[in-house]
Design a protein around this motif. Structure first.
Motif, mmCIF file in Angstrom:
data_model
loop_
_atom_site.group_PDB
_atom_site.id
_atom_site.type_symbol
_atom_site.label_atom_id
_atom_site.label_comp_id
_atom_site.label_asym_id
_atom_site.label_seq_id
_atom_site.Cartn_x
_atom_site.Cartn_y
_atom_site.Cartn_z
ATOM 1 N N THR A 102 0.707 -1.151 0.074
ATOM 2 C CA THR A 102 -0.114 -0.069 0.075
ATOM 3 C C THR A 102 0.743 1.330 0.061
ATOM 4 O O THR A 102 0.458 2.151 -0.599
ATOM 5 N N GLY A 103 1.912 1.212 0.633
ATOM 6 C CA GLY A 103 2.847 2.672 0.669
ATOM 7 C C GLY A 103 3.931 2.512 -0.304
ATOM 8 O O GLY A 103 4.972 3.371 0.184
ATOM 9 N N VAL A 134 5.226 0.601 -8.643
ATOM 10 C CA VAL A 134 5.492 -0.861 -8.954
ATOM 11 C C VAL A 134 6.019 -0.926 -10.072
ATOM 12 O O VAL A 134 4.924 -0.911 -11.201
ATOM 13 N N ASP A 135 7.130 -0.908 -10.549
ATOM 14 C CA ASP A 135 7.705 -1.131 -11.874
ATOM 15 C C ASP A 135 8.143 -2.524 -12.152
ATOM 16 O O ASP A 135 8.064 -3.317 -11.301
ATOM 17 N N THR A 136 8.838 -2.845 -13.158
ATOM 18 C CA THR A 136 9.428 -4.136 -13.504
ATOM 19 C C THR A 136 10.169 -4.817 -12.411
ATOM 20 O O THR A 136 10.275 -5.874 -12.035
ATOM 21 N N ARG A 194 -3.412 -1.475 -5.455
ATOM 22 C CA ARG A 194 -4.509 -0.052 -5.840
ATOM 23 C C ARG A 194 -4.734 -0.262 -7.241
ATOM 24 O O ARG A 194 -3.955 -0.724 -8.086
ATOM 25 N N PRO A 195 -5.964 0.495 -7.654
ATOM 26 C CA PRO A 195 -6.190 0.333 -9.088
ATOM 27 C C PRO A 195 -5.341 0.808 -10.026
ATOM 28 O O PRO A 195 -4.824 0.191 -11.195
ATOM 29 N N GLU A 196 -4.478 1.801 -9.675
ATOM 30 C CA GLU A 196 -3.598 2.418 -10.621
ATOM 31 C C GLU A 196 -2.251 1.725 -10.592
ATOM 32 O O GLU A 196 -1.575 1.525 -11.646
ATOM 33 N N ILE A 218 0.498 -2.989 -13.614
ATOM 34 C CA ILE A 218 1.322 -4.216 -13.693
ATOM 35 C C ILE A 218 0.664 -4.881 -14.891
ATOM 36 O O ILE A 218 1.421 -5.611 -15.678
ATOM 37 N N VAL A 219 -0.673 -4.507 -15.299
ATOM 38 C CA VAL A 219 -1.079 -5.055 -16.680
ATOM 39 C C VAL A 219 -0.475 -4.487 -17.759
ATOM 40 O O VAL A 219 -0.016 -5.286 -18.761
#
Length: 274
Positions: free
Chosen positions: A198-199, A203-205, A231-233, A238-239
């Motif tokens: 959450t914090g 989040v990248d590769t 989170r949605p973003e 990730i997708v």
């Protein structure tokens, strides 16, 4: 310092200080000095000038210690290094100009300029080294404090632990996370570990790769990993990056993650009748 230069500087110190004070006031417009009150700025300028004149009157360790104490106080108060360096550059220029205007032939010689350069350079090196050492020590202590607080594995129920991640995850921190995770799983005999991102702002590769590695390591020591705080973003990122997190469960919130962990460990929370 050459006794002749010392005597002539002390003889003209009032004029030198007046010219230097006038020039150093121009630094007041710098953004890095805006939070300092006018009174403190004036008093510090006066003290700085007095310390520089004192280096003419004294030699060796005595004036070194005095300047170091002055620099340490400025560091603690958050004064920028460029106040010191620009102030010294201006002081050097004014010394040369003021003494050249006296008409003394020696004050126009190469030896004179070399003497002034050597004197000011010694002070610059002393104060810059003090600043550098203090900041390096501060950064080191902050780094150690962050390591101590970083990525703790917290047991929340029997056989269930949570690792909350906060801030940016780089390679060094990922290594620390892995160590804390594996040590904590064994120490707390965790069957399920919830990694809460959450914090984590991004989040990248690379971050996903570290999380996947952590999950695999947990699986190898006999526990299961659930990634929570999606989170949605973060899900969209990730997708879009094509990151495969299908090898271990994910939950949007810590609450849902704990519910899943209770189910895996065959536990449930029961309301007591009053």
């Amino acid at each position: 310092m050459n006794p002749f230069i010392r005597d002539i500087i002390l003889e003209h110190k009032t004029e030198i200080m007046e010219r230097w004070s006038k020039e150093i006031k121009k630094f007041r417009s710098d953004d890095s000095l805006q939070n300092i009150s006018d009174t403190m700025y004036e008093n510090t300028n006066q003290e700085f000038g007095n310390k520089l004149i004192l280096t003419v009157q004294t030699e060796g360790k005595e004036y070194h210690d005095d300047l170091i104490q002055f620099a340490e106080r400025l560091i603690q108060l958050g004064w920028p290094l460029n106040y010191i360096t620009r102030g010294l550059q201006e002081f050097r220029k004014i010394i040369v100009e003021s003494l050249s205007e006296t008409g003394e032939n020696y004050c126009k010689s190469i030896e004179f300029f070399q003497e002034i350069e050597s004197w000011i350079d010694d002070i610059v090196n002393l104060l810059v080294n003090q600043y550098s050492g203090s900041w390096e020590n501060t950064v080191f202590l902050q780094k150690m404090a962050l390591k101590e607080l970083s990525a703790p594995l917290i047991p929340v129920f029997q056989n269930i632990s949570v690792m909350p991640l906060i801030g940016t995850i780089d390679t060094e921190r990922a290594k620390l996370i892995m160590e804390n995770l594996l040590e904590g799983v064994i120490e707390h005999r965790s069957q399920v570990v919830l990694i809460d991102i959450t914090g984590v702002p991004v989040v990248d590769t690379m971050v996903a790769h570290h999380i996947i590695q952590a999950s695999e390591a947990v699986r190898l020591v006999g526990a299961k990993c659930i990634l929570v705080g999606i989170r949605p973003e973060i899900a969209q990122t990730i997708v879009n990056l094509g990151i495969d997190l299908g090898k271990f469960p994910t939950k949007s919130t810590l609450k849902k993650g704990i519910e899943a962990a209770l189910e895996i460990t065959k536990k449930q929370i029961v309301d007591l009748e009053v």
